[in-house]
Design a protein around this motif. Sequence first.
Motif, PDB file in Angstrom:
ATOM      1  N   ALA A  11      17.983   7.375  -5.763  1.00  0.00           N
ATOM      2  CA  ALA A  11      19.090   6.940  -4.920  1.00  0.00           C
ATOM      3  C   ALA A  11      18.611   6.596  -3.513  1.00  0.00           C
ATOM      4  O   ALA A  11      19.008   5.592  -2.936  1.00  0.00           O
ATOM      5  CB  ALA A  11      20.156   8.025  -4.842  1.00  0.00           C
ATOM      6  N   THR A  14      17.341   3.181  -2.976  1.00  0.00           N
ATOM      7  CA  THR A  14      18.344   2.143  -2.774  1.00  0.00           C
ATOM      8  C   THR A  14      18.549   1.917  -1.286  1.00  0.00           C
ATOM      9  O   THR A  14      18.582   0.777  -0.804  1.00  0.00           O
ATOM     10  CB  THR A  14      19.678   2.548  -3.424  1.00  0.00           C
ATOM     11  OG1 THR A  14      19.450   2.823  -4.803  1.00  0.00           O
ATOM     12  CG2 THR A  14      20.690   1.424  -3.305  1.00  0.00           C
TER      13      THR A  14
ATOM     14  N   ARG B  31      25.575   1.755  -8.322  1.00  0.00           N
ATOM     15  CA  ARG B  31      24.617   2.643  -8.977  1.00  0.00           C
ATOM     16  C   ARG B  31      25.297   3.787  -9.722  1.00  0.00           C
ATOM     17  O   ARG B  31      25.055   4.011 -10.911  1.00  0.00           O
ATOM     18  CB  ARG B  31      23.716   3.252  -7.913  1.00  0.00           C
ATOM     19  CG  ARG B  31      22.240   2.984  -8.075  1.00  0.00           C
ATOM     20  CD  ARG B  31      21.468   3.847  -7.112  1.00  0.00           C
ATOM     21  NE  ARG B  31      21.445   5.216  -7.569  1.00  0.00           N
ATOM     22  CZ  ARG B  31      20.615   5.671  -8.498  1.00  0.00           C
ATOM     23  NH1 ARG B  31      19.762   4.846  -9.074  1.00  0.00           N
ATOM     24  NH2 ARG B  31      20.647   6.921  -8.874  1.00  0.00           N
ATOM     25  N   SER B  34      27.466   2.813 -12.640  1.00  0.00           N
ATOM     26  CA  SER B  34      26.760   2.340 -13.825  1.00  0.00           C
ATOM     27  C   SER B  34      26.565   3.476 -14.831  1.00  0.00           C
ATOM     28  O   SER B  34      26.273   3.235 -16.000  1.00  0.00           O
ATOM     29  CB  SER B  34      25.395   1.754 -13.429  1.00  0.00           C
ATOM     30  OG  SER B  34      24.514   2.775 -13.007  1.00  0.00           O
ATOM     31  N   ARG B  92      24.474  -4.901 -11.522  1.00  0.00           N
ATOM     32  CA  ARG B  92      23.587  -3.732 -11.542  1.00  0.00           C
ATOM     33  C   ARG B  92      22.229  -4.095 -12.169  1.00  0.00           C
ATOM     34  O   ARG B  92      21.180  -3.737 -11.653  1.00  0.00           O
ATOM     35  CB  ARG B  92      24.271  -2.620 -12.334  1.00  0.00           C
ATOM     36  CG  ARG B  92      23.378  -1.484 -12.758  1.00  0.00           C
ATOM     37  CD  ARG B  92      22.940  -0.666 -11.589  1.00  0.00           C
ATOM     38  NE  ARG B  92      22.155   0.483 -12.025  1.00  0.00           N
ATOM     39  CZ  ARG B  92      21.326   1.144 -11.252  1.00  0.00           C
ATOM     40  NH1 ARG B  92      21.167   0.774 -10.007  1.00  0.00           N
ATOM     41  NH2 ARG B  92      20.674   2.173 -11.704  1.00  0.00           N
TER      42      ARG B  92
END
Lengths: 123, 123
Positions: A11, A14, B31, B34, B92
């Motif tokens: 994460a 990102t 994210r 998904s 995504r």
Amino acid sequence: MAASELRQEDACRTRAVLDLVGDKWSLLVVRYLSQGPHRFTELKREIDGISQRMLTVTLRALERDGILTRTVHNVMPPHVSYELTPMGRTLREAALPLLEWSVTNLAHIDAARAEYDARTSPA
Amino acid sequence: MAASELRQEDACRTRAVLDLVGDKWSLLVVRYLSQGPHRFTELKREIDGISQRMLTVTLRALERDGILTRTVHNVMPPHVSYELTPMGRTLREAALPLLEWSVTNLAHIDAARAEYDARTSPA
DNA sequence: CTGAATCCTGTATGATACTG
DNA sequence: CAGTATCATACAGGATTCAG
């Protein structure tokens, strides 16, 4: 790494990508440099709407991150050329699917927006 | 479309993608979604550092763009679930290469920054 | 030509309190 | 629970000017 193997612990990555290329101009600069080395004024002319300041700031940041190189030619008049590093070129490649997605879906997005707006603010 | 076929006239698309997902939170929301539908509070808890306001704003924008759907369940207590649309799932997928690139190159970038800083502000 | 420095503004974001 | 409303702030970004 397979795409499906990205996990929760990524994460923070990102955020890292967005910090790198999530600003207004970085990907555009990378885009133009992927066509070969460019000079400051060429980039300024080709990238529509960018100010001198933002071009300078963006180029410095990308140079610092190792995405591009800045080469000063000691001639008269002064000459500075910018060129993608190998890592810069891989970045460009990695960004392409997202751009293709955009090309493919932009019309769809416009339609979704129009429908949403019609639904939420009727008349 | 082949990656190598992207041309100059797609420059505006670059801006379009950034306008869509170039903000601080959109890609993080995509994210988490998904992995399946989530409720407001679940997202709030999982996305570290996001404020209620920014989660609301981000979800609204993504809903407007047709990236996700918002479903209100009329029960007590109130219940709202968010879920990616098919287009959201393709987004995504398109974003994954960039994330993988980040995972692969982040250490390299850190090194480049350290070297740059050492070079420009020596002692 | 290629920037650096300065000033100024809008937007994005955050904190907090309130509501159905 | 899932927001909305309001206020406050920081930073991105633009305009302008100066310099090597």
